[in-house]
Design a protein around this motif. Structure first.
Motif, PDB file in Angstrom:
ATOM      1  N   THR A 123       0.585  -1.158   0.104  1.00 17.06           N
ATOM      2  CA  THR A 123       0.016  -0.090   0.222  1.00 17.06           C
ATOM      3  C   THR A 123       0.970   1.192   0.070  1.00 17.06           C
ATOM      4  N   ILE A 124       0.693   2.193  -0.726  1.00 20.75           N
ATOM      5  CA  ILE A 124       1.266   3.273  -0.926  1.00 20.75           C
ATOM      6  C   ILE A 124       0.310   4.572  -0.724  1.00 20.75           C
ATOM      7  N   LEU A 144       1.895   4.173 -10.217  1.00 22.91           N
ATOM      8  CA  LEU A 144       1.814   2.848  -9.153  1.00 22.91           C
ATOM      9  C   LEU A 144       0.618   2.228  -9.293  1.00 22.91           C
ATOM     10  N   GLN A 145      -0.446   2.642  -9.522  1.00 25.91           N
ATOM     11  CA  GLN A 145      -1.601   1.618  -9.741  1.00 25.91           C
ATOM     12  C   GLN A 145      -1.411   0.786 -10.783  1.00 25.91           C
ATOM     13  N   ARG A 146      -0.727   1.192 -12.071  1.00 25.62           N
ATOM     14  CA  ARG A 146      -0.728   0.440 -13.107  1.00 25.62           C
ATOM     15  C   ARG A 146       0.278  -0.475 -13.012  1.00 25.62           C
ATOM     16  N   VAL A 158       4.757   3.124   7.695  1.00 24.82           N
ATOM     17  CA  VAL A 158       4.668   4.271   7.922  1.00 24.82           C
ATOM     18  C   VAL A 158       3.074   4.484   8.433  1.00 24.82           C
ATOM     19  N   ARG A 159       3.010   5.290   9.574  1.00 22.18           N
ATOM     20  CA  ARG A 159       1.942   5.709  10.143  1.00 22.18           C
ATOM     21  C   ARG A 159       1.430   7.376   9.617  1.00 22.18           C
ATOM     22  N   ILE A 213      -3.673   6.003   9.375  1.00 19.20           N
ATOM     23  CA  ILE A 213      -3.570   5.254   8.108  1.00 19.20           C
ATOM     24  C   ILE A 213      -2.054   4.601   8.103  1.00 19.20           C
ATOM     25  N   THR A 214      -2.079   3.365   8.226  1.00 16.45           N
ATOM     26  CA  THR A 214      -0.815   2.685   8.044  1.00 16.45           C
ATOM     27  C   THR A 214      -0.441   2.062   6.529  1.00 16.45           C
ATOM     28  N   SER A 215       0.593   2.521   5.980  1.00 12.76           N
ATOM     29  CA  SER A 215       0.975   2.136   4.669  1.00 12.76           C
ATOM     30  C   SER A 215       2.403   1.678   4.679  1.00 12.76           C
TER      31      SER A 215
END
Length: 413
Positions: A3-4, A20-22, A232-233, A241-243
């Motif tokens: 997750t970004i 990034l989605q692609r 990263v929070r 959000i945690t990613s």
């Protein structure tokens, strides 16, 4: 699936999200107001592939005393902001030499030279493609003397491989009567383009991102912190959000978000203004930089936009009358017969670092927090390619030119 989280929904943030989605990542964007709510809306709309001349240059240093005390200068300062601005300003002006200008040009050219191609690649398969137009970007000179004073600029562009044609003003007026009688010389820059509605372009790209499973969160980011060694929070209004990774792409507001990490970021808002004239009776064909006035005239969907100038007054100061009044006065003199439905005024914040180059890359050894901001007045031009570079950096792919010029720690060492 990793997750970004991207902070900022301007062209850089949305471009990063799409690339990034692609590539198969789960991507979220968080922004206080939504897509294109700042400079990505109000810019001149130019894909300025050959804009390798920074604002700090030798001519600025010569004219600065006049600019500080003139109401007719394209560079404005808020007097009460000068003490806070001074450290940045001294660093900024230290880059005014010809040597520093060429250094900047060589560093910036790889990021912008293929801007039109990069935007077509970004928008491919989306409804945003219709906003991209390939056009010459023109520079109008009122006299041959004014053009000769800029000879070093055009020689540098030629040296770096940028193509342009020099036209006599009368010949150009036959092509574009909107500018009839205004210029003795017009330089037409090739391989350039424009976005016919910058705000809608970015919003349409964002809509595509959401339609493909991306998430847009309208909220204010309060804090960013590392969680363990892998995550990263990000604290937003009423939630956390945690990613796996976070990208800071919030333009002139980016500095405050990363202050706690101890990175030196000599960043200021290079404030810009525009006036739009909706549903005019006549349109120019070509976008035009008025070289003596330092603003751009761009034909857009259902309007003409006059955008530019530079003001240093910080993020908290609202729109000020001086720059807007100057734009109004100059446009009225240049185009006294211009008829339109209404006039819309705007102020926006462009993020400028003292060397005028962006910050691109990670700030921690685990490569969890990435920066993508600082493009000054070239955010739209460089935005599509910047998003692709950030995506490649996250995937640790090889990039075919030297991105160390944009490294995030260059002011800290």
């Amino acid at each position: 699936m990793k997750t970004i989280l991207i902070v900022g929904a301007g062209i850089v943030g949305v471009s990063s999200a799409i690339w990034l989605q692609r590539a198969g990542y789960r991507v979220m964007i968080v922004d206080r107001f939504g897509p294109a709510s700042g400079a990505s809306h109000g810019n001149a709309g130019i894909l300025a592939s050959g804009s390798i001349m920074p604002i700090p240059n030798p001519s600025l240093l010569k004219k600065l005393p006049f600019m500080l005390f003139s109401n007719n200068s394209p560079l404005f300062f808020k007097t009460t902001y000068l003490p806070k601005l001074l450290p940045f300003l001294l660093g900024y002006l230290s880059h005014c030499s010809a040597k520093e200008v060429e250094k900047y040009a060589k560093a910036m050219a790889p990021l912008i030279h293929d801007s039109v191609e990069q935007h077509f690649s970004l928008a491919k398969g989306t409804q945003a493609e219709k906003y991209i137009k390939e056009v010459d970007y023109c520079f109008g000179y009122e006299s041959a003397k004014d053009f000769s004073l800029d000879s070093s600029v055009w020689n540098l562009r030629k040296k770096l491989g940028f193509k342009f044609e020099i036209s006599q003003g009368n010949d150009f007026s036959n092509f574009d009567p909107f500018y009839d009688g205004l210029f003795d010389i017009v330089v037409r820059c090739k391989n350039h383009g424009k976005i016919s509605d910058p705000g809608m372009y970015v919003k349409t790209l964002s809509d595509h991102f959401i339609s493909q499973g991306g998430e847009l969160i309208i909220s204010n980011v309060q804090d960013i912190s590392f969680k363990g060694s892998n995550f990263v929070r990000t604290t937003i209004d009423g939630d956390k959000i945690t990613s796996d990774k976070v990208i800071i792409a919030s333009g002139a507001w980016s500095k405050n978000l990363i202050k706690k990490f101890g990175l030196k970021v000599p960043l200021e808002s290079e404030r810009g203004y525009h006036i739009e004239f909706t549903k005019p009776q006549a349109y120019p064909i070509a976008p035009m930089m008025l070289t003596s006035k330092k603003f751009v005239i761009t034909p857009m969907n259902d309007r003409i936009r006059a955008a530019g100038l530079v003001e240093f007054a910080g993020l908290k100061t609202g729109s000020r009358e001086g720059p807007i009044k100057l734009l109004r006065t100059q446009i009225a003199k240049l185009f006294p017969n211009l008829k339109y439905e209404k006039q819309i005024e705007w102020l926006g914040h462009r993020p400028a670092l003292i060397d005028s180059l962006p910050m691109l890359g990670h700030i921690d050894k685990e490569k969890r927090l990435f920066l993508a901001f600082g493009h000054q007045h070239l955010g739209l031009t460089a935005g599509a390619k910047t998003g692709r570079i950030v995506s490649d950096l996250i995937m640790e792919k090889k990039i075919n030119f030297n991105v160390s010029n944009y490294r995030t720690d260059r002011f800290s060492n």
